[in-house]
Design an enzyme around this catalytic site. Structure first.
Site, PDB file in Angstrom:
ATOM      1  CD  GLU A  91       4.184  -7.108  -4.931  1.00  0.00           C
ATOM      2  OE1 GLU A  91       3.436  -6.594  -4.079  1.00  0.00           O
ATOM      3  OE2 GLU A  91       5.209  -6.572  -5.364  1.00  0.00           O
ATOM      4  CB  CYS A 104      -5.139  -7.760  -2.112  1.00  0.00           C
ATOM      5  SG  CYS A 104      -4.751  -6.350  -3.149  1.00  0.00           S
ATOM      6  CB  CYS A 111      -0.205   0.006 -13.665  1.00  0.00           C
ATOM      7  SG  CYS A 111      -1.774   0.895 -13.719  1.00  0.00           S
ATOM      8  CB  CYS A 115      -1.567   6.835  -9.670  1.00  0.00           C
ATOM      9  SG  CYS A 115      -3.167   6.493 -10.430  1.00  0.00           S
ATOM     10  CB  CYS A 118       0.577   3.987  -7.613  1.00  0.00           C
ATOM     11  SG  CYS A 118       0.295   2.225  -7.763  1.00  0.00           S
ATOM     12  CB  CYS A 332      -0.098  -3.440  -4.281  1.00  0.00           C
ATOM     13  SG  CYS A 332      -0.725  -1.818  -4.665  1.00  0.00           S
TER      14      CYS A 332
HETATM   15  N1  SAH Z   1      -5.656   0.488 -10.507  1.00  0.00           N
HETATM   16  C1  SAH Z   1      -6.667   0.278  -9.528  1.00  0.00           C
HETATM   17  C2  SAH Z   1      -6.346  -0.805  -8.522  1.00  0.00           C
HETATM   18  C3  SAH Z   1      -4.949  -0.930  -8.016  1.00  0.00           C
HETATM   19  S1  SAH Z   1      -4.379   0.237  -6.840  1.00  0.00           S
HETATM   20  C4  SAH Z   1      -6.994   1.579  -8.839  1.00  0.00           C
HETATM   21  O1  SAH Z   1      -6.393   2.589  -9.145  1.00  0.00           O
HETATM   22  O2  SAH Z   1      -7.928   1.608  -8.036  1.00  0.00           O
HETATM   23  C5  SAH Z   1      -5.273  -0.128  -5.367  1.00  0.00           C
HETATM   24  C6  SAH Z   1      -5.500   1.073  -4.479  1.00  0.00           C
HETATM   25  O3  SAH Z   1      -4.285   1.472  -3.834  1.00  0.00           O
HETATM   26  C7  SAH Z   1      -5.995   2.301  -5.238  1.00  0.00           C
HETATM   27  O4  SAH Z   1      -6.969   2.966  -4.490  1.00  0.00           O
HETATM   28  C8  SAH Z   1      -4.732   3.132  -5.335  1.00  0.00           C
HETATM   29  O5  SAH Z   1      -5.016   4.467  -5.603  1.00  0.00           O
HETATM   30  C9  SAH Z   1      -4.114   2.863  -3.980  1.00  0.00           C
HETATM   31  N2  SAH Z   1      -2.700   3.189  -3.862  1.00  0.00           N
HETATM   32  C10 SAH Z   1      -1.727   3.095  -4.774  1.00  0.00           C
HETATM   33  N3  SAH Z   1      -0.552   3.499  -4.268  1.00  0.00           N
HETATM   34  C11 SAH Z   1      -0.780   3.855  -2.993  1.00  0.00           C
HETATM   35  C12 SAH Z   1       0.034   4.371  -1.946  1.00  0.00           C
HETATM   36  N4  SAH Z   1       1.335   4.617  -2.123  1.00  0.00           N
HETATM   37  N5  SAH Z   1      -0.559   4.607  -0.761  1.00  0.00           N
HETATM   38  C13 SAH Z   1      -1.882   4.373  -0.563  1.00  0.00           C
HETATM   39  N6  SAH Z   1      -2.698   3.899  -1.506  1.00  0.00           N
HETATM   40  C14 SAH Z   1      -2.157   3.655  -2.722  1.00  0.00           C
END
Ligand code: SAH
Length: 344
Positions: A91, A104, A111, A115, A118, A332
């Site tokens: 995406e 973006c 991944c 996390c 996510c 995302c």
């Molecule tokens: N892997 C990288 C970039 C991709 S995620 C990273 O961890 O930074 C992009 C951002 O979105 C990161 O700050 C991540 O922690 C955040 N993110 C992921 N899922 C989310 C969610 N459900 N709500 C808010 N932010 C989220």
């Protein structure tokens, strides 16, 4: 097939040399690919027909098929779901700001960082994107919107520093003076905190904006929601960040997604202020996006602004991120999950 669009200019010159072609041909092709950004060899009209055919037989042009495109009625945000040549999905999200158009982009299919909040990591890791697949997201969005992409944020699917070689190559290609010529100062790279790569990046002095996904103030909480913290705890991460600002003089942006009852208390705001006080940084407070499998709830507006107030009163610059594309589910990883689950 040879991945022509991932080649740096000197590599393309070398490749053309092995084909017995003069050097100026590689410059022509590089310019077609990265300055004029055509999507077929037939469009390279100043090449002899025989050479166009030869290149078409040997090389891939890395095209992305737009499988879905959603446009927000609220703010013009556009979300693209692309199918890659091997059938996987990624995406990109195009956002309109006063200062320009920001895209973006994704860096991996899936991944492996795990996390808890996510969507992109829920079905695990499939593969790294090539440099050309990362780049083509920028070119495709530029072609589709008819406008110049002025800023890039590497915050889509994947952990960019876990695909380090290809991401560095992408950064070099996207800023090539013979190509799109987009300044690194207009690119943000977001990482969950791969400390060894942060040191390496600092030493390259690329002038990127580094975003660190912090999301918690103690190793206990961070380790629970971000497994990477078990490898590199907060103190080590912040030490690497200090090294980054010392080496590059660039301000770091800390991402902090507020999750009700997990990381949004007044005490945690005080802890965050204490961790960051005196460092060259900015905190981005984000109401956590709802992800079905995660089940976390957003903190309330009042809680979020109270959190921000504590940070600002302690001298730590903090803003609450504006939500864009709320009507198209622009966070995302969610469209890809639907596509993989056969719900499109
Ligand atoms: N892997 C990288 C970039 C991709 S995620 C990273 O961890 O930074 C992009 C951002 O979105 C990161 O700050 C991540 O922690 C955040 N993110 C992921 N899922 C989310 C969610 N459900 N709500 C808010 N932010 C989220």
């Amino acid at each position: 097939m040879i991945d022509l669009k991932s080649m740096l200019l000197p590599e393309m010159e070398e490749y053309f040399r092995t084909l017995g072609l003069p050097k100026f041909r590689s410059r022509q092709v590089f310019s077609w690919l990265h300055a004029k950004r055509v999507s077929s060899f037939e469009e390279m009209t100043d090449l002899p027909a025989g050479l166009r055919q030869q290149l078409a037989d040997e090389c891939s042009l890395t095209s992305l098929v737009t499988e879905r495109k959603l446009v927000s009625r609220l703010d013009g945000t556009v979300k693209y779901l692309y199918r890659l040549e091997d059938g996987n999905h990624i995406e990109s999200v195009l956002m309109r700001y006063e200062h320009g158009i920001s895209l973006c982009i994704s860096s991996q299919v899936g991944c492996r960082m795990g996390c808890a909040f996510c969507a992109s990591t829920k079905a695990g890791f499939i593969r790294n994107l090539t440099a050309s697949e990362i780049l083509e997201q920028v070119y495709a969005a530029g072609r589709d919107s008819g406008e110049r992409i002025s800023h890039i944020v590497m915050m889509g699917i994947g952990e960019p520093l876990d695909n380090y070689e290809n991401v560095l190559r992408f950064l070099e290609l996207v800023s090539a003076p013979e190509g799109l010529n987009l300044s690194h100062r207009h690119i943000s790279l977001s990482t969950c905190g791969l400390v060894d790569k942060i040191y390496d990046l600092a030493d390259r002095n690329l002038q990127l904006t580094l975003s660190i996904s912090l999301h918690a103030t103690t190793d206990g909480t961070r380790g629970e929601i971000m497994p990477v913290n078990r490898r590199w705890p907060i103190a080590e991460l912040l030490k690497a960040c200090r090294h980054y600002t010392d080496a590059t003089h660039r301000r770091i942006s800390y991402e902090y997604a507020l999750i009700a009852g997990v990381n949004d208390s007044r005490e945690q705001a005080e802890e965050l202020a204490a961790l960051l006080k005196g460092s060259l940084c900015h905190v981005n407070l984000i109401p956590v996006n709802y992800v079905k499998e995660a089940g976390y709830r957003q903190s309330g507006r009042a809680q979020i602004y109270a959190f921000q107030k504590v940070l600002c009163s302690r001298g730590v610059n903090a803003t609450v991120r504006r939500t864009l594309g709320a009507d198209i589910n622009a966070a995302c990883g969610q469209l890809r999950r639907e596509a993989e689950n056969g719900q499109t």
